[in-house]
Design an enzyme around this catalytic site. Structure first.
Site, PDB file in Angstrom:
ATOM      1  N   ILE A 158       0.841  -1.201   0.000  1.00  0.00           N
ATOM      2  CA  ILE A 158       0.000   0.000   0.000  1.00  0.00           C
ATOM      3  C   ILE A 158       0.873   1.247   0.000  1.00  0.00           C
ATOM      4  O   ILE A 158       1.604   1.511   0.948  1.00  0.00           O
ATOM      5  CB  ILE A 158      -0.942   0.020   1.215  1.00  0.00           C
ATOM      6  CG1 ILE A 158      -1.835  -1.215   1.217  1.00  0.00           C
ATOM      7  CG2 ILE A 158      -1.811   1.285   1.185  1.00  0.00           C
ATOM      8  CD1 ILE A 158      -2.751  -1.303   2.431  1.00  0.00           C
ATOM      9  N   HIS A 159       0.800   2.006  -1.078  1.00  0.00           N
ATOM     10  CA  HIS A 159       1.521   3.278  -1.192  1.00  0.00           C
ATOM     11  C   HIS A 159       0.654   4.208  -2.020  1.00  0.00           C
ATOM     12  O   HIS A 159      -0.533   3.942  -2.237  1.00  0.00           O
ATOM     13  CB  HIS A 159       2.911   3.076  -1.808  1.00  0.00           C
ATOM     14  CG  HIS A 159       2.882   2.496  -3.189  1.00  0.00           C
ATOM     15  ND1 HIS A 159       3.086   3.246  -4.318  1.00  0.00           N
ATOM     16  CD2 HIS A 159       2.649   1.224  -3.610  1.00  0.00           C
ATOM     17  CE1 HIS A 159       2.994   2.461  -5.381  1.00  0.00           C
ATOM     18  NE2 HIS A 159       2.731   1.236  -4.986  1.00  0.00           N
ATOM     19  N   GLY A 160       1.223   5.321  -2.479  1.00  0.00           N
ATOM     20  CA  GLY A 160       0.414   6.346  -3.139  1.00  0.00           C
ATOM     21  C   GLY A 160      -0.412   5.859  -4.299  1.00  0.00           C
ATOM     22  O   GLY A 160      -1.601   6.187  -4.424  1.00  0.00           O
TER      23      GLY A 160
END
Length: 304
Positions: A158-160
């Protein structure tokens, strides 16, 4: 679509735009005007006016500092223009939301900016979700009918791109992170909870748990985003009884012995074998960094 103009002292605005485009891709409607180190309010005002002349309204100006020269000059020139909004407090979360959500009001954007500020260490100290056994029989009507809206391989989990773009654009209701190591690491689980959008549920599961829960219908009609760290876990998921039709490969970083397939995807010989194995199971493999990028046939690209 509204135009967005980032204004700041020095290179801050340019840096935020660079980071924005690293996450969401090129954004032609986002511009930058800077108060140069050797400049003054006159230099900045002339540059801002020149930039604004070239843009169609509406325009949102986001300034770095309330009361600073960029903010004051913007207010002086456009306070009476109903087609121009001005916000102070330039930040990456704010700009991402303004860029991706054209319908967001000023109030919405200010809320995003506030929620982007957090005591990271304090937030990590969260109570672990109960691991009590759940009676899956009550979900029997959804067995084998999981509403999976996307399946993605992304080494960063989970990142941008996942939290800010993919999951929101697909109206995701639950993100399921599928990785044995992450599911057993309380610190990593807490970090993933922080990174996930607050409007979405999150499950961090072993491969075996994920296959069991999804196929049993545990999540009912929820719009589910399945997120894997590597292709080996995808293959293990399928071998554990999970059903997949399409897998989107997003980010796989360089490792010893790997080669570049796309700018964001590096694969080893062993991983190539895994991908070929997935194809034999009738799974379509695509590559697409963000939704605005074209989707390509990953296997064809890999075989070249």
């Amino acid at each position: 679509m509204r135009n967005i103009v980032l204004v700041s002292h020095g290179d801050m605005a340019a840096g935020v735009k660079s980071s924005l485009e690293m996450i969401v891709g090129k954004q032609e409607h986002v511009s930058v005007v800077s108060l140069r180190e050797d400049g003054d309010n006159i230099q900045f005002e002339n540059d801002l006016k020149e930039k604004m002349k070239a843009l169609n309204t509406p325009v949102l100006i986001i300034a770095d500092l309330l009361g600073g020269t960029p903010c004051n000059v913007a207010f002086k020139n456009y306070a009476e223009n109903e087609q121009v909004d001005i916000i102070a407090g330039l930040s990456l979360p704010l700009v991402i939301e303004a860029t991706l959500n054209d319908s967001a009001t000023i109030k919405d954007l200010l809320g995003t900016a506030k929620t982007g500020i957090a005591d990271v260490k304090g937030k990590v100290v969260e109570t672990e979700t109960s691991k009590a056994e759940i009676d899956l029989e009550k979900y029997a009507e959804f067995k084998g009918k999981a509403n999976v809206v996307n399946v993605r391989i992304d080494e960063r989990l989970i990142h941008g791109q996942v939290a800010g773009i993919w999951s929101t654009s697909l109206n995701t209701q639950r993100i399921v992170v599928i990785n044995d190591e992450a599911s057993q690491d309380s610190l990593q689980k807490s970090s993933l909870r922080m990174a996930a959008p607050s409007t979405m549920r999150l499950s961090v599961l072993t491969v075996e748990e994920a296959a069991k829960n999804v196929e049993s219908g545990k999540y009912g009609n929820q719009r589910i985003f399945l997120l894997f760290k590597n292709p080996t876990d995808v293959l293990r998921y399928v071998e554990a009884g999970g059903t997949l039709k399409t897998v989107n490969v997003g980010n796989m970083s360089h490792k010893e012995g790997s080669r570049e397939v796309t700018k964001s995807i590096q694969v080893t010989k062993d991983e190539e074998v895994v991908f070929e194995n997935l194809i034999t199971k009738g799974i379509e493999i695509t590559a697409q960094l963000v939704p605005n990028d074209p989707s390509i046939n990953f296997i064809e690209k890999m075989r070249r």
